[in-house]
Design a protein around this motif. Structure first.
Motif, PDB file in Angstrom:
ATOM      1  N   PHE A  22       2.057   7.865   0.848  1.00  0.00           N
ATOM      2  CA  PHE A  22       2.182   7.070   2.069  1.00  0.00           C
ATOM      3  C   PHE A  22       1.574   7.802   3.258  1.00  0.00           C
ATOM      4  O   PHE A  22       0.781   7.233   4.017  1.00  0.00           O
ATOM      5  CB  PHE A  22       3.645   6.739   2.348  1.00  0.00           C
ATOM      6  N   PHE A  23       1.941   9.067   3.447  1.00  0.00           N
ATOM      7  CA  PHE A  23       1.439   9.816   4.598  1.00  0.00           C
ATOM      8  C   PHE A  23      -0.076  10.014   4.524  1.00  0.00           C
ATOM      9  O   PHE A  23      -0.772   9.930   5.536  1.00  0.00           O
ATOM     10  CB  PHE A  23       2.146  11.166   4.703  1.00  0.00           C
ATOM     11  N   LEU A  24      -0.585  10.254   3.331  1.00  0.00           N
ATOM     12  CA  LEU A  24      -2.026  10.440   3.169  1.00  0.00           C
ATOM     13  C   LEU A  24      -2.791   9.193   3.580  1.00  0.00           C
ATOM     14  O   LEU A  24      -3.723   9.247   4.395  1.00  0.00           O
ATOM     15  CB  LEU A  24      -2.344  10.795   1.713  1.00  0.00           C
ATOM     16  N   VAL A  25      -2.368   8.035   3.046  1.00  0.00           N
ATOM     17  CA  VAL A  25      -3.073   6.785   3.345  1.00  0.00           C
ATOM     18  C   VAL A  25      -2.847   6.377   4.798  1.00  0.00           C
ATOM     19  O   VAL A  25      -3.765   5.887   5.469  1.00  0.00           O
ATOM     20  CB  VAL A  25      -2.618   5.678   2.373  1.00  0.00           C
ATOM     21  N   ALA A  26      -1.619   6.578   5.310  1.00  0.00           N
ATOM     22  CA  ALA A  26      -1.329   6.220   6.705  1.00  0.00           C
ATOM     23  C   ALA A  26      -2.184   7.044   7.665  1.00  0.00           C
ATOM     24  O   ALA A  26      -2.693   6.514   8.663  1.00  0.00           O
ATOM     25  CB  ALA A  26       0.153   6.434   6.993  1.00  0.00           C
ATOM     26  N   VAL A  69     -12.071  -5.334  10.113  1.00  0.00           N
ATOM     27  CA  VAL A  69     -10.813  -4.873  10.703  1.00  0.00           C
ATOM     28  C   VAL A  69      -9.631  -5.632  10.117  1.00  0.00           C
ATOM     29  O   VAL A  69      -8.582  -5.053   9.837  1.00  0.00           O
ATOM     30  CB  VAL A  69     -10.848  -5.032  12.235  1.00  0.00           C
ATOM     31  N   LYS A  70      -9.774  -6.930   9.914  1.00  0.00           N
ATOM     32  CA  LYS A  70      -8.692  -7.722   9.311  1.00  0.00           C
ATOM     33  C   LYS A  70      -8.420  -7.273   7.879  1.00  0.00           C
ATOM     34  O   LYS A  70      -7.291  -7.321   7.400  1.00  0.00           O
ATOM     35  CB  LYS A  70      -9.053  -9.213   9.343  1.00  0.00           C
ATOM     36  N   PHE A  71      -9.468  -6.840   7.191  1.00  0.00           N
ATOM     37  CA  PHE A  71      -9.337  -6.435   5.791  1.00  0.00           C
ATOM     38  C   PHE A  71      -8.883  -4.984   5.660  1.00  0.00           C
ATOM     39  O   PHE A  71      -8.331  -4.593   4.630  1.00  0.00           O
ATOM     40  CB  PHE A  71     -10.687  -6.629   5.092  1.00  0.00           C
ATOM     41  N   LEU A  72      -9.080  -4.180   6.715  1.00  0.00           N
ATOM     42  CA  LEU A  72      -8.805  -2.744   6.662  1.00  0.00           C
ATOM     43  C   LEU A  72      -7.366  -2.410   6.261  1.00  0.00           C
ATOM     44  O   LEU A  72      -7.153  -1.591   5.349  1.00  0.00           O
ATOM     45  CB  LEU A  72      -9.150  -2.115   8.016  1.00  0.00           C
ATOM     46  N   PRO A  73      -6.338  -2.993   6.902  1.00  0.00           N
ATOM     47  CA  PRO A  73      -4.960  -2.657   6.497  1.00  0.00           C
ATOM     48  C   PRO A  73      -4.674  -3.006   5.038  1.00  0.00           C
ATOM     49  O   PRO A  73      -3.973  -2.258   4.347  1.00  0.00           O
ATOM     50  CB  PRO A  73      -4.104  -3.517   7.446  1.00  0.00           C
ATOM     51  N   LEU A  74      -5.224  -4.121   4.562  1.00  0.00           N
ATOM     52  CA  LEU A  74      -5.033  -4.507   3.168  1.00  0.00           C
ATOM     53  C   LEU A  74      -5.685  -3.495   2.237  1.00  0.00           C
ATOM     54  O   LEU A  74      -5.113  -3.112   1.207  1.00  0.00           O
ATOM     55  CB  LEU A  74      -5.614  -5.906   2.933  1.00  0.00           C
ATOM     56  N   LEU A  75      -6.873  -3.057   2.596  1.00  0.00           N
ATOM     57  CA  LEU A  75      -7.605  -2.091   1.770  1.00  0.00           C
ATOM     58  C   LEU A  75      -6.809  -0.803   1.610  1.00  0.00           C
ATOM     59  O   LEU A  75      -6.668  -0.267   0.500  1.00  0.00           O
ATOM     60  CB  LEU A  75      -8.963  -1.806   2.416  1.00  0.00           C
ATOM     61  N   PHE A  76      -6.245  -0.295   2.709  1.00  0.00           N
ATOM     62  CA  PHE A  76      -5.476   0.947   2.651  1.00  0.00           C
ATOM     63  C   PHE A  76      -4.149   0.741   1.906  1.00  0.00           C
ATOM     64  O   PHE A  76      -3.676   1.648   1.212  1.00  0.00           O
ATOM     65  CB  PHE A  76      -5.230   1.485   4.053  1.00  0.00           C
ATOM     66  N   LEU A 120      -2.050   1.819  -5.467  1.00  0.00           N
ATOM     67  CA  LEU A 120      -2.672   2.443  -6.633  1.00  0.00           C
ATOM     68  C   LEU A 120      -2.094   3.830  -6.885  1.00  0.00           C
ATOM     69  O   LEU A 120      -1.925   4.250  -8.037  1.00  0.00           O
ATOM     70  CB  LEU A 120      -4.186   2.530  -6.415  1.00  0.00           C
ATOM     71  N   LEU A 121      -1.771   4.550  -5.806  1.00  0.00           N
ATOM     72  CA  LEU A 121      -1.220   5.899  -5.934  1.00  0.00           C
ATOM     73  C   LEU A 121       0.267   5.891  -6.286  1.00  0.00           C
ATOM     74  O   LEU A 121       0.769   6.856  -6.884  1.00  0.00           O
ATOM     75  CB  LEU A 121      -1.418   6.664  -4.622  1.00  0.00           C
ATOM     76  N   MET A 122       0.971   4.820  -5.931  1.00  0.00           N
ATOM     77  CA  MET A 122       2.428   4.789  -6.094  1.00  0.00           C
ATOM     78  C   MET A 122       2.901   4.025  -7.324  1.00  0.00           C
ATOM     79  O   MET A 122       3.812   4.467  -8.027  1.00  0.00           O
ATOM     80  CB  MET A 122       3.081   4.135  -4.863  1.00  0.00           C
ATOM     81  N   ALA A 123       2.317   2.860  -7.565  1.00  0.00           N
ATOM     82  CA  ALA A 123       2.867   1.928  -8.550  1.00  0.00           C
ATOM     83  C   ALA A 123       2.178   2.073  -9.906  1.00  0.00           C
ATOM     84  O   ALA A 123       1.058   2.574  -9.997  1.00  0.00           O
ATOM     85  CB  ALA A 123       2.729   0.494  -8.037  1.00  0.00           C
ATOM     86  N   SER A 124       2.851   1.589 -10.927  1.00  0.00           N
ATOM     87  CA  SER A 124       2.274   1.582 -12.265  1.00  0.00           C
ATOM     88  C   SER A 124       1.270   0.442 -12.388  1.00  0.00           C
ATOM     89  O   SER A 124       1.293  -0.512 -11.608  1.00  0.00           O
ATOM     90  CB  SER A 124       3.375   1.425 -13.319  1.00  0.00           C
TER      91      SER A 124
END
Length: 338
Positions: free
Chosen positions: A18-22, A57-64, A70-74
């Motif tokens: 979370f912190f890395l992506v945020a 910009v609208k797509f940016l939050p979704l992309l992150f 991908l890093l957290m969930a199975s």
């Protein structure tokens, strides 16, 4: 002890992800290439570049958020895999995201489903900003810009909490129920919002922030980051940040408990960002368990096509307004799912 160790390891991994992506998103917001004015002499090309930047910009939050997922969930819980199943609940999430991403269409529908009030509020915010008083500037000048930003996040999150509680009253529930009707989470569930619900967003976010003197770049950055947070808390997994997720910053588990159909979870965890307010007002619940999400008072979601669902919920809301005019109390936060 081994299971406990695995749990602590998973929490640490989730927090790091979370912190890395945020931080990556925060750096992208600070870079702000989309706020720069095009310098090209060709007006058509400049308009095309500007339009592309806004879309990005609208797509940016979704992309992150997808990267964090991908890093957290199975693999089996990833949003794109769930969307590929093409179930009705997933299709509605996708349709809602597309409609809300098309600026002109979303604005027109917001006007229709809010009697034009949303448009009036936007104009009010745009043309009647205070010129002399600015709490944001006072704090930024005498302390620091970061302190001003933190104070305003604290203030806006308080308004957000009570906005969300308002949507869970009997009067407004038919509108907010559309969001809760998702029986299968994916990050796009964040934008599964009825057009009428957009009516109050300027009142509880943009309007108070603007009246207290928040600059445009702060509001834009805040809205972008909160969109990312909204996508994050709709990841389809009981992802926990441990005590940090329970007390400091809402994690996916905290919000999934809000969507749970279990009676003990109804009208709990209204905060989308700072769990503090749920602790203060006695609406916090936090436990790690498998959860079923959805509603128990929305049989029409299975029967009607997605576009008629919007109209059905809107007409039910109008019926509640009619009852208000007849002096029938509908603002009590009643248990809406049984």
């Amino acid at each position: 002890m081994r299971d406990e160790g695995k749990t602590k390891s998973g929490i640490a991994r989730n927090l790091c992800a979370f912190f890395l992506v945020a931080l990556m998103l925060f750096a992208a917001i600070l870079f702000r290439p989309w706020l720069a004015k095009p310098t090209m002499h060709n007006s058509v090309m400049a308009a095309a570049v500007g339009f592309s930047l806004k879309g990005f910009v609208k797509f940016l939050p979704l992309l992150f958020a997808l990267l964090a997922e991908l890093l957290m969930a199975s693999g089996r819980t990833l949003s794109f895999r769930r969307l590929l199943r093409w179930r009705k609940t997933d299709r509605i999430d996708l349709y809602a995201y597309v409609i809300n991403s098309v600026h002109v269409a979303a604005n027109m529908l917001n006007i229709v489903f809010s009697f034009g009030i949303a448009y009036f509020l936007n104009q009010l915010i745009m043309y009647y900003m205070p010129e002399k008083f600015s709490l944001f500037a006072i704090i930024a000048t005498h302390i620091h810009y970061t302190a001003a930003a933190l104070v305003f996040i604290f203030i806006i999150s308080f308004f957000n909490y009570w906005e969300h509680r308002l949507w869970h009253t009997k009067l407004f529930w038919p509108i907010h129920r559309f969001h809760h009707s998702a029986t299968d989470f994916n990050v796009l569930t964040n934008t599964r919002v009825h057009f009428t619900e957009h009516l109050l967003s300027p009142i509880f976010v943009t309007l108070p922030a603007t009246l207290l003197g928040a600059p445009l770049e702060f509001i834009a950055g805040y809205l972008l980051f909160m969109q990312f947070q909204g996508f994050m808390i709709h990841i389809n997994a009981e992802i926990s940040y441990g005590r940090f997720g329970c007390y400091v910053w809402a994690d996916p588990l905290f919000h999934k408990l809000h969507h749970s159909t279990a009676p003990e979870h109804i009208n709990k965890n209204f905060s989308g960002m700072l769990p503090l307010w749920d602790h203060v007002f006695g609406t916090c619940v936090y436990e790690v368990r498998a959860l079923q999400v959805g509603v128990n008072d929305g049989a029409h979601y299975e029967k009607l096509p997605w576009w008629r669902i919007y109209l059905h919920d809107f007409l039910e809301f109008l019926g509640n307004l009619k009852n208000i005019l007849k002096k029938k109390p509908l603002l009590d936060p009643l248990p809406l799912q049984e």
